[in-house]
Write a protein that holds these residues in place. Structure first.
Motif, PDB file in Angstrom:
ATOM      1  N   ASP A  90       0.698  -1.693   0.138  1.00  0.00           N
ATOM      2  CA  ASP A  90       0.577   0.195   0.295  1.00  0.00           C
ATOM      3  C   ASP A  90       0.481   0.863   0.729  1.00  0.00           C
ATOM      4  O   ASP A  90       0.449   2.510   0.078  1.00  0.00           O
ATOM      5  CB  ASP A  90      -0.859   0.038   0.565  1.00  0.00           C
ATOM      6  CG  ASP A  90      -1.856  -1.118   0.780  1.00  0.00           C
ATOM      7  OD1 ASP A  90      -2.671  -1.591   0.286  1.00  0.00           O
ATOM      8  OD2 ASP A  90      -3.121  -1.552   1.976  1.00  0.00           O
ATOM      9  N   THR A 124      -3.701  -6.256   0.726  1.00  0.00           N
ATOM     10  CA  THR A 124      -3.911  -5.346   1.155  1.00  0.00           C
ATOM     11  C   THR A 124      -5.190  -4.706   1.543  1.00  0.00           C
ATOM     12  O   THR A 124      -6.026  -5.083   1.989  1.00  0.00           O
ATOM     13  CB  THR A 124      -3.618  -4.619  -0.716  1.00  0.00           C
ATOM     14  OG1 THR A 124      -4.139  -3.383  -1.162  1.00  0.00           O
ATOM     15  CG2 THR A 124      -4.488  -5.203  -1.714  1.00  0.00           C
ATOM     16  N   LEU A 168      -7.524  -4.482  -8.214  1.00  0.00           N
ATOM     17  CA  LEU A 168      -6.306  -5.214  -8.339  1.00  0.00           C
ATOM     18  C   LEU A 168      -6.511  -6.535  -8.423  1.00  0.00           C
ATOM     19  O   LEU A 168      -5.670  -7.164  -8.689  1.00  0.00           O
ATOM     20  CB  LEU A 168      -5.791  -4.498  -6.722  1.00  0.00           C
ATOM     21  CG  LEU A 168      -5.164  -3.174  -6.531  1.00  0.00           C
ATOM     22  CD1 LEU A 168      -5.521  -3.185  -4.726  1.00  0.00           C
ATOM     23  CD2 LEU A 168      -3.762  -3.234  -7.130  1.00  0.00           C
ATOM     24  N   ASN A 182     -13.279   1.317  -0.841  1.00  0.00           N
ATOM     25  CA  ASN A 182     -11.366   0.559  -1.397  1.00  0.00           C
ATOM     26  C   ASN A 182     -12.196  -0.126  -2.332  1.00  0.00           C
ATOM     27  O   ASN A 182     -11.227  -0.785  -2.945  1.00  0.00           O
ATOM     28  CB  ASN A 182     -10.268   0.465   0.245  1.00  0.00           C
ATOM     29  CG  ASN A 182      -9.786   1.392  -0.060  1.00  0.00           C
ATOM     30  OD1 ASN A 182      -9.567   3.039   0.130  1.00  0.00           O
ATOM     31  ND2 ASN A 182      -8.972   1.919   1.585  1.00  0.00           N
ATOM     32  N   PRO A 213      -7.812  -8.586   0.887  1.00  0.00           N
ATOM     33  CA  PRO A 213      -7.983  -7.415   1.304  1.00  0.00           C
ATOM     34  C   PRO A 213      -8.298  -7.025   3.395  1.00  0.00           C
ATOM     35  O   PRO A 213      -8.302  -8.412   3.699  1.00  0.00           O
ATOM     36  CB  PRO A 213      -9.677  -7.498   1.322  1.00  0.00           C
ATOM     37  CG  PRO A 213     -10.498  -8.722   0.492  1.00  0.00           C
ATOM     38  CD  PRO A 213      -8.647  -8.830   0.181  1.00  0.00           C
ATOM     39  N   ARG A 249     -11.047   0.962  -6.153  1.00  0.00           N
ATOM     40  CA  ARG A 249      -9.727  -0.313  -6.238  1.00  0.00           C
ATOM     41  C   ARG A 249      -9.409  -1.464  -6.243  1.00  0.00           C
ATOM     42  O   ARG A 249      -8.363  -2.319  -7.080  1.00  0.00           O
ATOM     43  CB  ARG A 249      -8.439   0.812  -5.359  1.00  0.00           C
ATOM     44  CG  ARG A 249      -6.816   0.718  -5.509  1.00  0.00           C
ATOM     45  CD  ARG A 249      -6.965   0.984  -6.682  1.00  0.00           C
ATOM     46  NE  ARG A 249      -4.928   0.894  -6.908  1.00  0.00           N
ATOM     47  CZ  ARG A 249      -4.388   0.709  -8.253  1.00  0.00           C
ATOM     48  NH1 ARG A 249      -5.838   0.189  -9.378  1.00  0.00           N
ATOM     49  NH2 ARG A 249      -3.570   0.185  -8.115  1.00  0.00           N
ATOM     50  N   LEU A 250      -9.813  -2.111  -5.079  1.00  0.00           N
ATOM     51  CA  LEU A 250      -9.651  -3.692  -4.872  1.00  0.00           C
ATOM     52  C   LEU A 250     -10.438  -4.648  -5.823  1.00  0.00           C
ATOM     53  O   LEU A 250      -9.293  -5.244  -6.123  1.00  0.00           O
ATOM     54  CB  LEU A 250     -10.497  -4.461  -3.729  1.00  0.00           C
ATOM     55  CG  LEU A 250      -9.484  -3.804  -2.172  1.00  0.00           C
ATOM     56  CD1 LEU A 250     -11.000  -4.063  -0.681  1.00  0.00           C
ATOM     57  CD2 LEU A 250      -8.537  -4.322  -2.022  1.00  0.00           C
ATOM     58  N   ILE A 267      -5.788 -11.758  -3.782  1.00  0.00           N
ATOM     59  CA  ILE A 267      -6.050 -10.355  -3.516  1.00  0.00           C
ATOM     60  C   ILE A 267      -6.091 -10.416  -2.490  1.00  0.00           C
ATOM     61  O   ILE A 267      -7.497 -11.030  -2.574  1.00  0.00           O
ATOM     62  CB  ILE A 267      -6.702  -9.086  -4.009  1.00  0.00           C
ATOM     63  CG1 ILE A 267      -5.233  -8.809  -5.838  1.00  0.00           C
ATOM     64  CG2 ILE A 267      -6.868  -7.551  -3.506  1.00  0.00           C
ATOM     65  CD1 ILE A 267      -4.089  -8.845  -5.343  1.00  0.00           C
ATOM     66  N   GLY A 282      -6.244  -1.715   0.082  1.00  0.00           N
ATOM     67  CA  GLY A 282      -6.776  -1.093  -1.267  1.00  0.00           C
ATOM     68  C   GLY A 282      -6.902   0.486  -1.022  1.00  0.00           C
ATOM     69  O   GLY A 282      -7.500   1.048  -2.466  1.00  0.00           O
TER      70      GLY A 282
END
Length: 229
Positions: free
Chosen positions: A145, A169, A188, A181, A200, A184-185, A198, A171
């Motif tokens: 991040d 992350t 990704l 977020n 979260p 954005r997640l 990914i 995000g």
């Protein structure tokens, strides 16, 4: 109260203390750390051994943090040597995986992935896994991040090539609501495809875990409050 969902909850634990309660409450994977006040550092050998033994007896995996100190993720030669030793210790203790991250600072003050340091540590991890005849997963932690959005996309490619299993992350900037977020997640997750997961984390609790996972189509979530203790 145990969970009744297929969603994998990774509980971020400071030492062994809360591990039994977390597993009883539904955690199926433990990210094992020390010093959560500074974001988590490497746990001791004794903590790893006892946690791995307990977790494996109760159907949970253990990912051991490999981080020599708090602060940034730019490491000296000596600190990389410490991380190499911690990787071998995690394998000797029987951990299912390790959690690490290395960055380097550009002249403008921004961060990029330290591919050389990561390649070195991955090579050590592969050697340690071979020495103990085990499979070893690797998670890149929330150092991710610190990267700019464009650098994050490049990092996904590099980390996939290096053999990382997942990226943890939030995000977005630390302290922002996870719900802010989600877009954005998703980006990704789309960029990662089926190459790596990914994962979260930060701001996900037992109260919102299923809603966040459902919104993302995620099968794993991470946090210190990911199960109700």
């Amino acid at each position: 109260m145990s969970q009744t969902t297929d969603l994998l909850r990774e509980f971020c634990a400071e030492n062994f203390t809360l591990v039994p309660r977390a597993i009883e409450a539904g955690a199926r994977r433990i990210e094992l750390c020390d010093n959560l006040a500074v974001g988590g550092t490497s746990p001791s050998m004794g903590v790893m051994e006892i946690t791995v033994l307990y977790a494996h007896e109760h159907g949970a995996d253990v990912m051991a943090m490999v981080r020599p100190r708090g602060g940034d993720f730019v490491y000296t030669e000596e600190e990389l040597g410490i991380m190499e030793a911690d990787i071998f210790a995690a394998c000797e203790a029987g951990a299912d995986g390790i959690v690490l991250g290395c960055l380097e600072r550009a002249e403008d003050g921004s961060f990029t992935l330290d591919a050389d340091a990561l390649t070195r540590l991955v090579t050590v991890a592969e050697s340690a896994a071979d020495a103990f005849d085990m499979e070893l997963e690797m998670t890149f932690h929330m150092a991710f991040d610190e990267l700019s959005p464009s650098e994050q996309l490049l990092a996904i490619d590099t980390l996939s090539d290096l053999g990382f299993s997942r990226i943890l992350t939030h995000g977005g900037p630390a302290g922002t609501p996870i719900e802010d977020n989600l877009g954005r997640l998703r980006e990704l997750m789309d960029a990662a495809g089926d190459r790596l997961i990914i994962l979260p984390g930060a701001g996900i609790t037992h109260a919102n875990a299923e809603a966040v996972a459902g919104a993302l189509g995620a099968h794993e979530v991470h946090g210190t409050k990911i199960v109700e203790l």
